[in-house]
Write a protein that holds these residues in place. Structure first.
Motif, PDB file in Angstrom:
ATOM      1  N   ILE A 155     -32.054   3.704 -68.928  1.00 39.14           N
ATOM      2  CA  ILE A 155     -32.883   3.024 -67.842  1.00 39.14           C
ATOM      3  C   ILE A 155     -33.985   3.760 -67.163  1.00 39.14           C
ATOM      4  O   ILE A 155     -35.025   3.282 -66.877  1.00 39.14           O
ATOM      5  CB  ILE A 155     -31.872   2.341 -66.773  1.00 39.14           C
ATOM      6  CG1 ILE A 155     -30.983   1.280 -67.496  1.00 39.14           C
ATOM      7  CG2 ILE A 155     -32.550   1.778 -65.651  1.00 39.14           C
ATOM      8  CD1 ILE A 155     -29.922   1.218 -66.756  1.00 39.14           C
ATOM      9  N   ILE A 156     -33.724   5.047 -66.776  1.00 40.21           N
ATOM     10  CA  ILE A 156     -34.759   5.800 -66.095  1.00 40.21           C
ATOM     11  C   ILE A 156     -35.937   5.954 -67.319  1.00 40.21           C
ATOM     12  O   ILE A 156     -36.997   5.908 -66.673  1.00 40.21           O
ATOM     13  CB  ILE A 156     -34.091   7.277 -65.954  1.00 40.21           C
ATOM     14  CG1 ILE A 156     -33.047   7.036 -64.884  1.00 40.21           C
ATOM     15  CG2 ILE A 156     -35.184   8.387 -65.606  1.00 40.21           C
ATOM     16  CD1 ILE A 156     -32.124   8.423 -64.678  1.00 40.21           C
ATOM     17  N   LEU A 187     -32.408   8.178 -61.348  1.00 40.92           N
ATOM     18  CA  LEU A 187     -32.121   9.863 -61.403  1.00 40.92           C
ATOM     19  C   LEU A 187     -31.174  10.172 -60.516  1.00 40.92           C
ATOM     20  O   LEU A 187     -29.908  10.994 -60.644  1.00 40.92           O
ATOM     21  CB  LEU A 187     -33.272  10.491 -61.583  1.00 40.92           C
ATOM     22  CG  LEU A 187     -33.190  11.951 -61.511  1.00 40.92           C
ATOM     23  CD1 LEU A 187     -32.591  12.594 -62.875  1.00 40.92           C
ATOM     24  CD2 LEU A 187     -34.652  12.722 -61.350  1.00 40.92           C
ATOM     25  N   ILE A 188     -31.381   9.843 -59.035  1.00 46.65           N
ATOM     26  CA  ILE A 188     -30.515  10.192 -57.982  1.00 46.65           C
ATOM     27  C   ILE A 188     -29.286   9.625 -58.188  1.00 46.65           C
ATOM     28  O   ILE A 188     -27.976  10.180 -57.884  1.00 46.65           O
ATOM     29  CB  ILE A 188     -31.234   9.791 -56.612  1.00 46.65           C
ATOM     30  CG1 ILE A 188     -32.374  10.378 -56.494  1.00 46.65           C
ATOM     31  CG2 ILE A 188     -30.158   9.971 -55.512  1.00 46.65           C
ATOM     32  CD1 ILE A 188     -33.328   9.977 -55.091  1.00 46.65           C
ATOM     33  N   GLY A 261     -31.817   3.203 -53.213  1.00 48.41           N
ATOM     34  CA  GLY A 261     -32.953   2.307 -53.737  1.00 48.41           C
ATOM     35  C   GLY A 261     -34.169   2.069 -52.778  1.00 48.41           C
ATOM     36  O   GLY A 261     -35.329   2.160 -53.167  1.00 48.41           O
ATOM     37  N   PHE A 262     -33.926   1.975 -51.521  1.00 48.95           N
ATOM     38  CA  PHE A 262     -34.788   1.649 -50.721  1.00 48.95           C
ATOM     39  C   PHE A 262     -35.863   2.938 -50.416  1.00 48.95           C
ATOM     40  O   PHE A 262     -37.034   2.908 -50.545  1.00 48.95           O
ATOM     41  CB  PHE A 262     -34.532   1.315 -49.149  1.00 48.95           C
ATOM     42  CG  PHE A 262     -35.476   0.990 -48.056  1.00 48.95           C
ATOM     43  CD1 PHE A 262     -36.007  -0.369 -48.203  1.00 48.95           C
ATOM     44  CD2 PHE A 262     -36.044   1.843 -47.390  1.00 48.95           C
ATOM     45  CE1 PHE A 262     -36.878  -0.626 -47.184  1.00 48.95           C
ATOM     46  CE2 PHE A 262     -37.061   1.538 -46.461  1.00 48.95           C
ATOM     47  CZ  PHE A 262     -37.419   0.382 -46.267  1.00 48.95           C
ATOM     48  N   CYS A 263     -35.333   3.999 -50.040  1.00 51.90           N
ATOM     49  CA  CYS A 263     -36.171   5.213 -49.795  1.00 51.90           C
ATOM     50  C   CYS A 263     -36.886   5.653 -51.273  1.00 51.90           C
ATOM     51  O   CYS A 263     -38.237   6.096 -51.178  1.00 51.90           O
ATOM     52  CB  CYS A 263     -35.274   6.379 -49.463  1.00 51.90           C
ATOM     53  SG  CYS A 263     -34.704   6.337 -47.964  1.00 51.90           S
ATOM     54  N   SER A 264     -36.177   5.473 -52.173  1.00 56.80           N
ATOM     55  CA  SER A 264     -36.909   6.035 -53.617  1.00 56.80           C
ATOM     56  C   SER A 264     -38.279   4.950 -53.908  1.00 56.80           C
ATOM     57  O   SER A 264     -39.193   5.727 -54.085  1.00 56.80           O
ATOM     58  CB  SER A 264     -36.105   5.737 -54.848  1.00 56.80           C
ATOM     59  OG  SER A 264     -34.897   6.690 -54.780  1.00 56.80           O
TER      60      SER A 264
END
Length: 272
Positions: A155-156, A187-188, A261-264
């Motif tokens: 997926i990445i 990734l995170i 998810g939000f921060c990325s």
């Protein structure tokens, strides 16, 4: 109901050679023998061990049972309708409809959407099905923490390829960074997944919320953007609750997914 003690005390055979058997468990004799004629008769067959009582099933028309089934159905529906693989497609559709990209012709929108769906949905699905066929994963829902590593890598790579495609086609940087943010979030999540199971569903829907906020900050959003932003926040809450209800994640795993998810997505899309 008589209690069968055969499992508690061993048989104690007699020393006599006449075949009689006296034991603590025998109903026809005892440890000290029995002078009656019935003592020489063979012991009756032991009673079968008591069977555990089956719990009574609740009636189908019970209110709580129906509520549980309804909650299960809604939770499963949300989990599949808002599966992380679909977030890139949803994000692109929202970007075309709510941002300055609204001026793009319908033909271009369809072509770009089909390409993104092929890269980020169809290709990962086929590869995950292949992994299941090979026995690498046991569930296409990827609910097990230990079997998520290879799907995460797939997926990445797909998200990064989509970001490159958007840059190659001259899309606004924030749109390309939306897909790169998805790759960063994946990734995170993959690194966290080595020690702890984090909610990829929550990370995906939180990325959509971040994208809509970024479009609003772009200065030329469509009037209906606020409605879609509120709807996406509500869906994020419902999806997180559904994952907890189904027992797939804890509350902390859902909240951690929201944060990643939000921060990325938000901080990468703010790059100009």
């Amino acid at each position: 109901m008589p209690i069968d003690t055969s499992s508690y005390y061993p048989e104690v055979p007699s020393d006599s050679g006449n075949g009689d058997s006296y034991s603590l468990n025998s109903r026809g004799g005892g440890l000290f023998g029995d002078s009656s004629a019935s003592a020489h008769e063979p012991d009756p067959a032991p009673l079968p061990p008591p069977q555990p009582e089956r719990p009574e099933r609740r009636p189908k028309d019970d209110g709580s049972t129906f509520g549980d089934r309804l909650a299960d159905g809604i939770s499963h529906f949300l989990s599949w309708a808002l599966v992380p693989l679909l977030m890139p497609v949803y994000g692109l559709i929202l970007a075309f409809g709510l941002s300055i990209l609204d001026v793009a012709p319908m033909g271009m929108r369809v072509v770009f959407t089909v390409i993104v769906a092929a890269i980020d949905v169809l290709l990962p699905m086929l590869l995950i099905l292949l992994l299941k066929r090979l026995g690498v994963v046991s569930d296409i829902g990827l609910n097990g923490r230990k079997e998520r590593l290879i799907p995460y890598i797939i997926i990445i790579a797909c998200y990064a390829a989509t970001a490159w495609f958007m840059h190659f086609k001259g899309a606004p940087m924030w749109l390309g960074m939306f897909f790169m943010g998805g790759a960063l979030g994946g990734l995170i999540n993959m690194l966290i997944n080595f020690r702890w199971k984090i909610s990829a569903h929550s990370a995906g829907i939180a990325g959509i919320v971040a994208l809509l906020i970024r479009i609003e900050k772009d200065g030329s959003p469509e009037p209906e953007l606020f409605f879609w932003l509120i709807l996406s926040i509500c869906l994020a809450g419902l999806l997180g609750s559904a994952r907890v209800w189904l027992g797939r994640h804890t509350v902390w795993q859902v909240l951690a997914g929201y944060a990643v998810g939000f921060c990325s997505v938000f901080f990468l899309t703010m790059i100009r």
